[in-house]
Design a protein around this motif. Structure first.
Motif, mmCIF file in Angstrom:
data_model
loop_
_atom_site.group_PDB
_atom_site.id
_atom_site.type_symbol
_atom_site.label_atom_id
_atom_site.label_comp_id
_atom_site.label_asym_id
_atom_site.label_seq_id
_atom_site.Cartn_x
_atom_site.Cartn_y
_atom_site.Cartn_z
ATOM 1 N N TYR A 1 73.715 46.157 36.414
ATOM 2 C CA TYR A 1 73.482 47.437 36.691
ATOM 3 C C TYR A 1 74.457 48.056 37.460
ATOM 4 O O TYR A 1 75.172 47.559 37.951
ATOM 5 N N TYR A 2 74.454 49.675 37.711
ATOM 6 C CA TYR A 2 75.331 50.159 38.366
ATOM 7 C C TYR A 2 74.367 51.358 39.160
ATOM 8 O O TYR A 2 73.522 51.788 38.544
ATOM 9 N N LEU A 3 74.745 51.131 40.560
ATOM 10 C CA LEU A 3 73.884 52.187 41.437
ATOM 11 C C LEU A 3 74.667 53.316 41.600
ATOM 12 O O LEU A 3 76.142 53.593 41.542
ATOM 13 N N LEU A 4 73.827 54.763 41.492
ATOM 14 C CA LEU A 4 74.133 55.782 41.514
ATOM 15 C C LEU A 4 73.238 56.800 42.085
ATOM 16 O O LEU A 4 72.130 56.562 42.271
ATOM 17 N N ASN A 5 73.717 57.856 42.335
ATOM 18 C CA ASN A 5 72.840 59.023 42.702
ATOM 19 C C ASN A 5 72.274 59.615 41.096
ATOM 20 O O ASN A 5 72.966 60.003 40.482
ATOM 21 N N ALA A 6 71.159 59.480 40.953
ATOM 22 C CA ALA A 6 70.291 59.890 39.507
ATOM 23 C C ALA A 6 70.849 61.228 39.234
ATOM 24 O O ALA A 6 70.924 61.293 37.943
ATOM 25 N N ALA A 7 71.141 62.088 40.129
ATOM 26 C CA ALA A 7 71.383 63.367 39.323
ATOM 27 C C ALA A 7 72.881 63.421 38.819
ATOM 28 O O ALA A 7 73.005 64.240 38.192
ATOM 29 N N GLN B 1 68.980 53.797 30.283
ATOM 30 C CA GLN B 1 67.817 53.490 31.083
ATOM 31 C C GLN B 1 68.269 53.324 32.555
ATOM 32 O O GLN B 1 69.036 52.737 33.113
ATOM 33 N N CYS B 2 67.551 54.344 33.171
ATOM 34 C CA CYS B 2 67.691 54.542 34.691
ATOM 35 C C CYS B 2 66.648 54.321 35.418
ATOM 36 O O CYS B 2 65.538 55.116 35.201
ATOM 37 N N LEU B 3 66.560 53.500 36.465
ATOM 38 C CA LEU B 3 65.258 53.308 37.250
ATOM 39 C C LEU B 3 65.278 53.916 38.384
ATOM 40 O O LEU B 3 66.309 53.623 39.008
ATOM 41 N N VAL B 4 64.295 54.405 38.987
ATOM 42 C CA VAL B 4 64.203 54.889 40.208
ATOM 43 C C VAL B 4 63.137 54.458 41.005
ATOM 44 O O VAL B 4 62.165 54.035 40.648
ATOM 45 N N HIS B 5 63.233 54.727 42.444
ATOM 46 C CA HIS B 5 62.033 54.559 43.342
ATOM 47 C C HIS B 5 61.458 55.570 44.061
ATOM 48 O O HIS B 5 62.548 56.322 44.481
ATOM 49 N N HIS C 1 69.764 56.789 55.691
ATOM 50 C CA HIS C 1 68.469 56.165 55.566
ATOM 51 C C HIS C 1 67.331 56.426 54.459
ATOM 52 O O HIS C 1 66.646 55.854 54.071
ATOM 53 N N CYS C 2 67.410 57.946 54.307
ATOM 54 C CA CYS C 2 66.304 58.288 53.268
ATOM 55 C C CYS C 2 66.808 58.497 52.015
ATOM 56 O O CYS C 2 66.167 58.867 50.966
ATOM 57 N N TRP C 3 68.276 58.217 51.746
ATOM 58 C CA TRP C 3 68.854 58.383 50.365
ATOM 59 C C TRP C 3 68.332 57.474 49.383
ATOM 60 O O TRP C 3 68.372 56.172 49.572
ATOM 61 N N GLN C 4 67.902 57.977 48.263
ATOM 62 C CA GLN C 4 67.539 57.126 47.063
ATOM 63 C C GLN C 4 68.730 57.032 46.274
ATOM 64 O O GLN C 4 69.588 57.579 45.969
ATOM 65 N N TYR C 5 68.564 55.627 45.274
ATOM 66 C CA TYR C 5 69.569 55.323 44.448
ATOM 67 C C TYR C 5 69.087 54.719 43.347
ATOM 68 O O TYR C 5 67.962 54.339 43.204
ATOM 69 N N GLY C 6 69.552 55.418 42.343
ATOM 70 C CA GLY C 6 69.056 54.957 40.827
ATOM 71 C C GLY C 6 69.893 53.845 40.317
ATOM 72 O O GLY C 6 71.067 53.467 40.801
ATOM 73 N N VAL C 7 69.191 53.251 39.679
ATOM 74 C CA VAL C 7 69.807 51.833 38.808
ATOM 75 C C VAL C 7 69.879 51.961 37.476
ATOM 76 O O VAL C 7 68.967 52.032 36.728
ATOM 77 N N LEU C 8 71.205 52.197 36.935
ATOM 78 C CA LEU C 8 71.504 52.352 35.565
ATOM 79 C C LEU C 8 71.787 51.197 35.100
ATOM 80 O O LEU C 8 72.542 50.178 35.385
ATOM 81 N N LEU C 9 70.835 50.687 34.054
ATOM 82 C CA LEU C 9 71.096 49.289 33.364
ATOM 83 C C LEU C 9 72.030 49.331 32.237
ATOM 84 O O LEU C 9 72.348 50.329 31.887
ATOM 85 N N ASN C 10 72.774 48.336 32.483
ATOM 86 C CA ASN C 10 73.908 48.046 31.488
ATOM 87 C C ASN C 10 73.247 47.531 30.037
ATOM 88 O O ASN C 10 73.075 46.328 30.067
ATOM 89 N N ARG C 11 73.484 48.249 29.043
ATOM 90 C CA ARG C 11 72.882 47.886 27.661
ATOM 91 C C ARG C 11 73.609 46.701 27.027
ATOM 92 O O ARG C 11 73.405 45.921 26.351
ATOM 93 N N PHE C 12 74.892 46.511 27.690
ATOM 94 C CA PHE C 12 75.793 45.461 27.238
ATOM 95 C C PHE C 12 75.593 44.143 27.848
ATOM 96 O O PHE C 12 76.290 43.123 27.332
ATOM 97 N N SER C 13 74.624 43.959 28.673
ATOM 98 C CA SER C 13 74.445 42.653 29.495
ATOM 99 C C SER C 13 72.886 42.388 29.235
ATOM 100 O O SER C 13 72.410 43.248 28.795
ATOM 101 N N ASP C 14 72.673 41.150 29.574
ATOM 102 C CA ASP C 14 71.293 40.685 29.270
ATOM 103 C C ASP C 14 70.350 41.088 30.551
ATOM 104 O O ASP C 14 70.637 40.576 31.756
#
Length: 376
Positions: A151-157, A128-132, A86-99
């Motif tokens: 976007y693609y969800l990932l462990n930002a590391a 472009q990777c967004l984190v919270h 429940h405490c795991w964070q997720y990065g959001v990698l934006l896809n430059r090929f989409s709008d």
């Protein structure tokens, strides 16, 4: 899933739900949509499924024995994170090929911010990777033929190996153990390689890799991709000195997932396999060094804390391979990420290991970079 379709309106007020620390929240955001834009943005409802997964005591005991010795107190804080999904964070990698502009605006309104802050770096500008700061988890977008995910969800590391590879336009790149495809996708966000060869030995994971790339990469760029379903240990012999850069995201103990192994048979199999992983990893790394051109780079990475699968692999390969040298990651890259990632103090000091802690739950991710010396 919340779907937005806009043919003529310029402003749509959308109700979005998302998860923070296991609790469902609701917000309303004003999203500006261009005429004709088809956007899909949704968030994952809290089903509690991750929290209900049972920790495998046999694997935990195995990890405790090894990592208490290798990491000491660092393991105690990391273990607290790994045992609480429940405490795991997720990065959001934006896809430059989409709008993705509207998605980015919504995420920033929810408190997301950029992981990377080196405006002078061309790699950072395009990746472009967004984190919270909290454990916010969005819903993954579904695969739909003919539509590119935003976007693609990932462990930002997991972006650290890609940043270490530092791919430039026109280079020939090999992703030796590519599935499920997140790092290959990240490479394509940083540059336009002349060739990106993605290989995966496991058939089911290979199919997963194909679907990932179809979901994010436009058809006109797929001519620069080569996908193979081969044993990565053989590629160094069949494609000798063909690549400028090679990524070896090696099969490993995968500490996060192994802690939730199910069934005594699976546990026994995994613990037995674990003893054989370092040999496989060394053979894959040697294959990568054969496949890279003189002067080229090889980045080795795993998602385990294990010294046997990390520094020990590097030590043996460096001691037995001629014409290979350690190439440290750029200090400014490590410094720019130190506010987001906790880096362990490794002994021996070969490579970098990101370890999770409360508030910065990224990792584990080990990265080490080698360079094949130019021909004299």
């Amino acid at each position: 899933m919340l779907s937005l379709k806009c043919l003529s309106k310029t402003n749509i007020s959308t109700a979005c739900s998302y998860v923070i620390n296991g609790r469902l929240r609701n917000v309303r955001d004003s999203v500006k949509l261009k005429r004709g834009l088809h956007t899909r943005f949704s968030v994952k409802e809290d089903t509690g499924s991750r929290a209900e997964r049972k920790v495998c005591e046999a694997v935990l005991q195995h990890f405790n024995t090894q990592y208490n010795e290798e990491l000491g107190e660092t393991w105690l804080s990391a273990r607290e994170v790994l045992l609480n999904p429940h405490c795991w964070q997720y990065g959001v990698l934006l896809n430059r090929f989409s709008d993705h502009l509207d998605i980015k605006a919504v995420l920033k309104s929810l408190g997301y911010y950029s992981l990377l802050s080196q405006p002078d770096s061309p790699i950072v500008r395009s990746l472009q990777c967004l984190v919270h700061r909290e454990a916010v988890r969005l819903r993954s977008q579904r695969h739909r033929p003919g539509w590119l995910k935003q976007y693609y969800l990932l462990n930002a590391a997991s972006l650290l190996p890609v940043l270490a590879l530092a791919v430039r336009d026109g280079e020939s790149v090999l992703d030796l153990c590519s599935a499920p495809g997140g790092k290959a996708l990240a490479v394509l966000q940083t540059a336009n390689p002349g060739l990106l060869h993605c290989n995966e030995v496991d058939k089911s994971r290979y199919e997963w890799l194909i679907k990932t790339l179809e979901s994010y990469v436009p058809r006109e760029l797929r001519d620069t991709l080569a996908l193979t379903n081969e044993d990565g240990r053989d590629i160094g012999g069949t494609k000798t000195e063909m690549f400028d850069k090679v990524l070896v995201d090696a099969p490993c103990s995968s500490d996060r997932s192994w802690l939730f192994s199910s069934g005594a048979q699976q546990v026994e199999l995994r613990l037995r396999e674990r003893a054989n992983l370092p040999q496989l990893q060394k053979e894959l790394l040697c294959s990568a060094l054969a496949a890279v051109r003189p002067g080229g780079l090889v980045v080795y990475s795993t998602c385990t804390f294990s010294r046997a699968e990390n520094q020990s692999v590097m030590e043996e390969v460096l001691s037995t391979s001629q014409g290979v040298e350690l190439m440290e990651l750029e200090e400014d890259l490590i410094c720019s990420l130190s506010g987001h990632f906790k880096f362990a103090h490794l002994q021996p000091p070969l490579g970098h290991l990101v370890v999770p802690e409360q508030g910065r739950t990224w990792g584990p991710m080990y990265v080490c970079r080698l360079r094949r010396k130019p021909s004299s």
